[in-house]
Design a protein around this motif. Structure first.
Motif, PDB file in Angstrom:
ATOM      1  N   ALA A  23       0.820  -1.214   0.000  1.00 15.83           N
ATOM      2  CA  ALA A  23       0.000   0.000   0.000  1.00 15.83           C
ATOM      3  C   ALA A  23       0.853   1.264   0.000  1.00 15.83           C
ATOM      4  O   ALA A  23       0.541   2.245  -0.683  1.00 15.83           O
ATOM      5  CB  ALA A  23      -0.932  -0.004   1.214  1.00 15.83           C
ATOM      6  N   GLU A  24       1.959   1.251   0.766  1.00 18.33           N
ATOM      7  CA  GLU A  24       2.827   2.422   0.819  1.00 18.33           C
ATOM      8  C   GLU A  24       3.472   2.684  -0.539  1.00 18.33           C
ATOM      9  O   GLU A  24       3.517   3.819  -1.006  1.00 18.33           O
ATOM     10  CB  GLU A  24       3.915   2.213   1.888  1.00 18.33           C
ATOM     11  N   ARG A  25       3.981   1.628  -1.160  1.00 14.88           N
ATOM     12  CA  ARG A  25       4.656   1.808  -2.446  1.00 14.88           C
ATOM     13  C   ARG A  25       3.667   2.156  -3.555  1.00 14.88           C
ATOM     14  O   ARG A  25       3.968   2.971  -4.437  1.00 14.88           O
ATOM     15  CB  ARG A  25       5.434   0.549  -2.802  1.00 14.88           C
ATOM     16  N   ALA A  26       2.463   1.560  -3.509  1.00 19.35           N
ATOM     17  CA  ALA A  26       1.453   1.868  -4.526  1.00 19.35           C
ATOM     18  C   ALA A  26       0.715   3.162  -4.211  1.00 19.35           C
ATOM     19  O   ALA A  26      -0.022   3.672  -5.056  1.00 19.35           O
ATOM     20  CB  ALA A  26       0.457   0.716  -4.620  1.00 19.35           C
ATOM     21  N   ASP A  27       0.896   3.674  -2.983  1.00 20.18           N
ATOM     22  CA  ASP A  27       0.271   4.917  -2.540  1.00 20.18           C
ATOM     23  C   ASP A  27      -1.248   4.846  -2.695  1.00 20.18           C
ATOM     24  O   ASP A  27      -1.873   5.686  -3.338  1.00 20.18           O
ATOM     25  CB  ASP A  27       0.823   6.114  -3.325  1.00 20.18           C
ATOM     26  N   CYS A  28      -1.842   3.817  -2.071  1.00 19.41           N
ATOM     27  CA  CYS A  28      -3.287   3.632  -2.189  1.00 19.41           C
ATOM     28  C   CYS A  28      -3.936   3.673  -0.811  1.00 19.41           C
ATOM     29  O   CYS A  28      -3.310   3.344   0.194  1.00 19.41           O
ATOM     30  CB  CYS A  28      -3.612   2.315  -2.889  1.00 19.41           C
ATOM     31  N   PRO A  29      -5.211   4.071  -0.736  1.00 16.10           N
ATOM     32  CA  PRO A  29      -5.932   4.064   0.538  1.00 16.10           C
ATOM     33  C   PRO A  29      -6.263   2.639   0.967  1.00 16.10           C
ATOM     34  O   PRO A  29      -6.321   1.719   0.145  1.00 16.10           O
ATOM     35  CB  PRO A  29      -7.203   4.858   0.226  1.00 16.10           C
ATOM     36  N   VAL A  30      -6.501   2.483   2.274  1.00 17.79           N
ATOM     37  CA  VAL A  30      -6.753   1.165   2.843  1.00 17.79           C
ATOM     38  C   VAL A  30      -8.030   1.191   3.671  1.00 17.79           C
ATOM     39  O   VAL A  30      -8.277   2.136   4.425  1.00 17.79           O
ATOM     40  CB  VAL A  30      -5.570   0.717   3.732  1.00 17.79           C
ATOM     41  N   ILE A  31      -8.849   0.145   3.522  1.00 15.52           N
ATOM     42  CA  ILE A  31      -9.977  -0.112   4.413  1.00 15.52           C
ATOM     43  C   ILE A  31      -9.581  -1.278   5.311  1.00 15.52           C
ATOM     44  O   ILE A  31      -9.052  -2.290   4.837  1.00 15.52           O
ATOM     45  CB  ILE A  31     -11.251  -0.463   3.618  1.00 15.52           C
ATOM     46  N   LEU A  32      -9.839  -1.160   6.599  1.00 16.23           N
ATOM     47  CA  LEU A  32      -9.501  -2.216   7.551  1.00 16.23           C
ATOM     48  C   LEU A  32     -10.790  -2.916   7.983  1.00 16.23           C
ATOM     49  O   LEU A  32     -11.725  -2.273   8.463  1.00 16.23           O
ATOM     50  CB  LEU A  32      -8.790  -1.610   8.762  1.00 16.23           C
ATOM     51  N   ILE A  33     -10.847  -4.242   7.804  1.00 15.03           N
ATOM     52  CA  ILE A  33     -12.039  -5.018   8.122  1.00 15.03           C
ATOM     53  C   ILE A  33     -11.760  -5.946   9.296  1.00 15.03           C
ATOM     54  O   ILE A  33     -10.657  -6.484   9.432  1.00 15.03           O
ATOM     55  CB  ILE A  33     -12.546  -5.810   6.891  1.00 15.03           C
TER      56      ILE A  33
END
Length: 494
Positions: free
Chosen positions: A152-162
């Motif tokens: 996620a850090e390298r792709a620079d994308c948002p994250v949803i935590l389930i």
């Protein structure tokens, strides 16, 4: 490209399910979306049309998205064959077995494959829906991570935590996971989803308000516990459950089917059509469990056939199968299960560990030798006479092969099936035993009905697992539309 990643507080939190459901929601809106799981550890896999191997869950997510499965949807697949080692599948093809510490050193090469595949998907699709693996808070696995926040850090994308509330401790799971992330990773988490909630949402509201106030992050949805939701499992073998509509043993007679829960059982999704069939009483039999009487015994696929063969003997299965056959029962061996039915299994290259040979169950006259090159092929075909019904075409069977074994011997002169015109497997002279390398043997409704009738069932209800999969994906998408802040998801992607 617009990318959203779903990470979970634990394994089986609902990551695969949420990604599949979102893919179907996007598809229903006419949007171009693709699933992506950088690294997966699972023994349920599928063969892609481009001749590679990916996790079964990603194949189902591709179906949800309405796209053709590709090796780039799951560039790293780890298939455990011992407690400390696994076969490593890189962009669809095996690079060999690695111990856990050796794989840690191999991660830079795995990372290169992950981001190559991700770039390819970004070039072809509008939206990328990414699934994490396990938990992002595994401290011992943070270095060189490509499965969760490292990606996620390298792709620079948002994250949803389930998180799964049915397990208990859902607020501790969410807050604790968030606390173990770095500051930049915490910022990357844009919201929470609570999965498998039962009860009155009003009783949960106080906790939701506290969670949002304490973390400063929104709860994007509380998903209800979907009773009877049946989607192909990523890896875990489903628990035995009482059949919802048991048939009596007289009249509309049900068929009793048992499958040993091998220590390295693979592709057990083969048996979903049997497990869900309304006229079949299906049961997995685990370690030290008594072996019940049955009409049909199926030996499943295995990632370590030699080890699992020894386990079968230790559990009393060899004598039980011989007794089962003496009383007229039927037996099917699929892939690794087929290899167990032969005279011997040879592993001269140490594919499954040590270079050795194993004595088979000796129920069919053939031997198997494991080879370094894995067979990965989608297949169509028919059952061999006398199993095949008249008037059914060449697409009677549809499935796939994933195996390293090459089998030879007299029994193969009497094949069980013909795949793309070529003989495969064997059927015993008395017609009680079928062996084949074909996974997906029961997926075709006609093939399922024919094999159930061969095993002794008077089939009164047709059953199509493919229709069930579509119905379940639609049900899942309906649930997300009702209980998830879908517009907030789109806002994250935009």
């Amino acid at each position: 490209m617009p990318t959203l990643m779903v990470q979970g507080c634990t394994s089986d939190a609902g990551k695969s399910t949420l990604v599949a459901g979102l893919c179907r929601v996007f598809k229903r809106r006419g949007l171009s979306v693709v699933p992506f799981k950088p690294q997966n550890m699972a023994l349920n896999s599928a063969v892609t049309p481009d001749g590679g191997e990916i996790g079964r869950a990603q194949a189902l997510q591709a179906q949800a998205a309405g796209v053709i499965p590709s090796v780039h949807m799951n560039p790293v697949l780890l298939k455990p064959n011992t407690d400390t080692g696994a076969q490593v599948i890189l962009q669809g093809h095996s690079i060999g077995n690695l111990e856990a510490l050796d794989y840690h050193s191999y991660k830079p090469k795995a990372a290169a494959a992950v981001f190559d595949s991700y770039a390819r998907l970004c070039a072809e699709y509008t939206y990328v829906m990414v699934e994490g693996a396990g938990s992002p808070a595994e401290i011992n696995l943070r270095e060189g991570d490509i499965a969760n926040m490292g990606f996620a850090e390298r792709a620079d994308c948002p994250v949803i935590l389930i998180a799964d509330i049915d397990k208990g401790g859902v607020f501790a799971h969410l807050v604790g996971t968030l606390a173990l992330l770095s500051e930049t990773e915490q910022t990357r988490v844009k919201g929470f989803v609570i999965n498998r909630f039962r009860g009155d949402i009003g009783l949960l509201q106080g906790g939701l308000d506290w969670l949002e106030a304490y973390t400063g992050k929104p709860v994007l949805g509380v998903l209800p516990y979907l009773h009877g939701l049946h989607l192909d499992a990523e890896d875990a073998v489903p628990e035995n459950t009482p059949h919802p509509q048991p048939f009596p043993r007289k009249g509309g007679r049900e068929l009793r089917v048992i499958v040993p829960r091998l220590p390295h059982i693979s592709n057990h999704t083969d048996f979903e059509p049997l497990r869900l069939h309304p006229q079949v009483d299906f049961q997995y039999v685990g370690h030290l469990e008594s072996i019940p009487a049955a009409d049909l015994v199926i030996l499943p696929g295995s990632k370590n056939v030699g080890f699992d063969l020894a386990w079968l003997r230790s559990q009393g299965w060899e004598a039980a199968i011989q007794r089962h056959l003496r009383y007229g029962g039927k037996v099917i061996g699929v892939c690794g299960g087929m290899q167990m039915l032969g005279q011997a299994l040879h592993d001269p290259h140490g594919i499954e560990g040590e270079s050795t040979s194993h004595q088979g169950l000796g129920l069919l006259d053939f031997e198997t030798t494991l080879q370094p090159e894995k067979q990965l092929t989608n297949r169509r075909g028919i059952l061999a006479p006398p199993l095949q019904k008249e008037g059914l075409g060449e697409d009677f069977l549809q499935g796939y092969e994933i195996h390293c074994g090459i089998s030879t011997g007299k029994a193969l002169a009497f094949p069980a099936v013909y795949l793309d015109g070529q003989p495969d497997g064997a059927i015993s002279a008395d017609g009680q035993i079928i062996a084949t390398y074909l996974h997906g043997l029961f997926d075709s409704p006609d093939a399922l009905q024919t094999l159930l009738e061969w095993a002794g069932l008077t089939v009164t209800q047709t059953f199509d697992i493919n229709t069930v999969r579509e119905q379940q994906l639609e049900r899942l998408a309906d649930t997300l539309e009702s209980h998830l802040a879908i517009q907030a998801v789109f806002d994250l992607l935009d």
